[in-house]
Design a protein around this motif. Structure first.
Motif, PDB file in Angstrom:
ATOM      1  N   THR A 222       0.874  -1.179   0.000  1.00  9.93           N
ATOM      2  CA  THR A 222       0.000   0.000   0.000  1.00  9.93           C
ATOM      3  C   THR A 222       0.906   1.222   0.000  1.00  9.93           C
ATOM      4  O   THR A 222       2.006   1.188   0.558  1.00  9.93           O
ATOM      5  CB  THR A 222      -0.932   0.045   1.224  1.00  9.93           C
ATOM      6  N   MET A 300       2.934  -2.431   4.137  1.00 13.84           N
ATOM      7  CA  MET A 300       1.907  -1.398   4.293  1.00 13.84           C
ATOM      8  C   MET A 300       2.581  -0.042   4.491  1.00 13.84           C
ATOM      9  O   MET A 300       2.881   0.355   5.613  1.00 13.84           O
ATOM     10  CB  MET A 300       1.009  -1.743   5.481  1.00 13.84           C
ATOM     11  N   VAL A 301       2.839   0.628   3.385  1.00 11.88           N
ATOM     12  CA  VAL A 301       3.580   1.891   3.444  1.00 11.88           C
ATOM     13  C   VAL A 301       2.631   3.090   3.484  1.00 11.88           C
ATOM     14  O   VAL A 301       3.028   4.198   3.811  1.00 11.88           O
ATOM     15  CB  VAL A 301       4.540   2.007   2.230  1.00 11.88           C
ATOM     16  N   ALA A 302       1.365   2.862   3.141  1.00 11.46           N
ATOM     17  CA  ALA A 302       0.429   3.990   3.015  1.00 11.46           C
ATOM     18  C   ALA A 302       0.290   4.752   4.318  1.00 11.46           C
ATOM     19  O   ALA A 302       0.336   4.174   5.405  1.00 11.46           O
ATOM     20  CB  ALA A 302      -0.939   3.470   2.576  1.00 11.46           C
ATOM     21  N   VAL A 304      -2.303   6.058   6.017  1.00  7.13           N
ATOM     22  CA  VAL A 304      -3.774   5.986   6.032  1.00  7.13           C
ATOM     23  C   VAL A 304      -4.302   7.022   7.025  1.00  7.13           C
ATOM     24  O   VAL A 304      -3.796   7.126   8.148  1.00  7.13           O
ATOM     25  CB  VAL A 304      -4.228   4.569   6.469  1.00  7.13           C
ATOM     26  N   PRO A 334     -10.843   2.146   9.742  1.00  8.38           N
ATOM     27  CA  PRO A 334     -10.320   0.811  10.074  1.00  8.38           C
ATOM     28  C   PRO A 334      -8.794   0.841  10.028  1.00  8.38           C
ATOM     29  O   PRO A 334      -8.209   1.532   9.188  1.00  8.38           O
ATOM     30  CB  PRO A 334     -10.879  -0.082   8.951  1.00  8.38           C
ATOM     31  N   ASP A 335      -8.145   0.115  10.927  1.00 12.76           N
ATOM     32  CA  ASP A 335      -6.687  -0.016  10.869  1.00 12.76           C
ATOM     33  C   ASP A 335      -6.403  -1.212   9.953  1.00 12.76           C
ATOM     34  O   ASP A 335      -6.613  -2.372  10.337  1.00 12.76           O
ATOM     35  CB  ASP A 335      -6.094  -0.217  12.264  1.00 12.76           C
ATOM     36  N   LEU A 337      -3.626  -2.431   8.616  1.00 10.71           N
ATOM     37  CA  LEU A 337      -2.506  -3.297   9.015  1.00 10.71           C
ATOM     38  C   LEU A 337      -2.916  -4.215  10.176  1.00 10.71           C
ATOM     39  O   LEU A 337      -2.724  -5.439  10.104  1.00 10.71           O
ATOM     40  CB  LEU A 337      -1.308  -2.423   9.408  1.00 10.71           C
ATOM     41  N   GLY A 352       4.852  -3.309   8.513  1.00 11.55           N
ATOM     42  CA  GLY A 352       4.208  -2.009   8.660  1.00 11.55           C
ATOM     43  C   GLY A 352       5.244  -0.906   8.664  1.00 11.55           C
ATOM     44  O   GLY A 352       6.442  -1.160   8.860  1.00 11.55           O
ATOM     45  N   LYS A 367       4.665  -0.302  18.456  1.00 11.46           N
ATOM     46  CA  LYS A 367       3.709  -0.438  17.344  1.00 11.46           C
ATOM     47  C   LYS A 367       3.735  -1.834  16.739  1.00 11.46           C
ATOM     48  O   LYS A 367       2.708  -2.393  16.380  1.00 11.46           O
ATOM     49  CB  LYS A 367       4.035   0.605  16.269  1.00 11.46           C
ATOM     50  N   LYS A 371       0.264  -3.801  16.615  1.00 11.43           N
ATOM     51  CA  LYS A 371      -0.383  -4.051  15.324  1.00 11.43           C
ATOM     52  C   LYS A 371      -0.249  -5.501  14.867  1.00 11.43           C
ATOM     53  O   LYS A 371      -0.895  -5.908  13.915  1.00 11.43           O
ATOM     54  CB  LYS A 371       0.225  -3.126  14.260  1.00 11.43           C
TER      55      LYS A 371
END
Ligand code: C5P
Length: 429
Positions: A222, A300-302, A304, A334-335, A337, A352, A367, A371
């Motif tokens: 992402t 998951m680089v986005a 969000v 929504p999370d 990751l 993440g 984190k 996560k």
């Protein structure tokens, strides 16, 4: 590219004329090019044109006995460093994906032991058709580099993705593919003996795997920000440029992975060989991520947005005149990751990112646990990292913390892709 040998398969589409420019560029870069023209391609360019530009014989038929005596189709497919299909029509991609070998071009493509790069060109609806999407995904899974077509006005009068990438972009992909080849492919390859031919058809999986460590792996990435609408003309956003995520997607594809890139609203070109899914909001991103599963790894680089506006107005919010701003109630997004970490289809390697302005490493360690990620790539965003060209990152894993010096985002991407290949690639230690 000096001395490299390209076998260029010219398919049947209006974009075939651009193959002529490609031949010129390949030769200018010091490589030789031998052309195979399909029956469809011959409706758009002539063998004479290709022969004149390449200064090599042009091959058109599987049943040309003279060619078979002088250079059989197996040898033709092997005496090259790279096979380039340009333009790759919807039909040619479908026949490649199905393993059909009913003409010279498809027979060579099935018989070759060399990397294959395809530059698609077709009508936008053909490109978006589920059958073509399936075929492209299958080919990428098989280790074929299928470039993303350009977007724009088409010869047929429609608009969208489907135009042949510019010859310069195809050249860049060719140079990248050649750079990935092991040094052993550089000297001329001797013609295989008949028993070698027998023994090497189709290429043994280990040959393909050895060349590209992430071949056959599906990786979800992402990238970019999300935009959360307030009303039809306004939205909440953040400063993420998408550069780091796009660079990671490109680096993974370069190692042979089939990459699904779920991208928030950014104006970046799609990296070669990457399947891009554009989204706008966090909820759209969550849905696109779920639809792209299963995956062998997710990065998951986005950036969000944590919140969205509870009630998005259907009409533009207006000033009331009494000076009171409109109340904007927010609800949590929504999370993605954390949700993926709990999903039964959780990718075996879940990575993440953590953008922090202070106490970067302690926050990242916390984190990772919160996560449920395997690795957290923590970056210090107190400077101009968001939108900038460089990044200083710390890789937090179960084994500890590895801090990298400040690097261009592309180098962060290639190092991370190498680390991912070491963890889940076919040639992992
Ligand atoms: O909680 P924070 O936003 O700092 O976490 C960052 C990591 O979590 C990133 O990998 C980001 O892509 C992911 N994330 C997510 N969904 C959210 C918020 C963050 O996937 N709603």
């Amino acid at each position: 590219m000096q001395g490299a040998r390209i076998l260029l398969i010219v398919g049947g589409g209006i974009a075939a004329y651009k193959a002529c420019e490609l031949i010129r560029l390949i030769r200018k870069a010091g490589a030789t090019v031998r052309c195979v023209l399909t029956a469809g391609g011959a409706h758009f360019v002539t063998p004479m044109t290709l022969a004149a530009l390449s200064e090599q014989p042009v091959h058109t038929s599987l049943w040309d006995l003279k060619d078979e005596a002088e250079m059989g189709h197996i040898q033709l497919s092997r005496q090259a460093d790279l096979v380039v299909v340009c333009p790759a029509t919807a039909d040619l991609l479908a026949r490649m994906a199905a393993g059909i070998a009913d003409d010279l071009a498809t027979t060579l493509l099935l018989a070759t032991d060399k990397p294959v790069l395809a530059a698609p060109a077709m009508n936008v609806r053909m490109w978006r058709h589920a059958a073509t999407r399936r075929n492209v995904a299958a080919l990428r899974g098989d280790g074929v580099t299928v470039l993303e077509p350009d977007e724009g006005a088409m010869a047929c009068g429609e608009y969208g993705p489907g135009r042949l990438p510019q010859p310069e972009a195809i050249m860049a992909a060719i140079a990248e593919a050649l750079a990935r080849l092991s040094p052993s492919t550089s000297p001329p390859t001797p013609s295989p003996t008949p028993s070698e031919v027998e023994g090497r058809l189709p290429p043994a999986p280990s040959e393909v795997e050895g060349r590209l460590p992430l071949a056959g792996r599906h990786i979800l990435v992402t990238a970019g920000p999300t935009h959360e609408p307030i009303d039809p003309v306004r939205y909440i956003a953040n400063r993420s440029s998408g550069r780091q995520g796009f660079a990671i997607a490109a680096a993974l594809a370069a190692l042979g992975a089939r990459v699904s890139l779920v991208a928030g609203p950014v104006a970046l070109p799609t990296p070669p060989g990457v399947a891009r899914i554009d989204v706008e909001t966090a909820r759209e991103m969550a849905a696109a991520v779920a639809a792209a599963l299963p995956a062998d790894a997710a990065v998951m680089v986005a950036a969000v947005a944590d919140w969205r506006v509870a009630d998005v107005g259907e009409r533009k919010l207006k000033k009331t005149g009494d000076g009171a701003p409109p109340p904007l109630a927010l609800v949590e997004n929504p999370d993605i990751l954390a949700g993926l970490a709990r999903d039964p289809r959780r990718p075996p390697l879940l990575i993440g990112f953590a953008a922090e302005t202070h106490d970067v490493v302690p926050h990242a360690i916390a984190k990772r646990a919160r996560k449920g990620a395997d690795w957290i790539v923590a970056n210090d965003v107190s400077g101009d990292v968001m939108g900038g060209a460089a990044n200083t990152v710390h890789i937090v894993t179960a084994d500890g913390v590895e801090s990298w010096e400040e690097l261009p985002k592309e180098q962060v991407a290639t190092r991370l892709a190498d680390r991912i290949a070491a963890a889940i690639g076919r040639t992992r230690a």
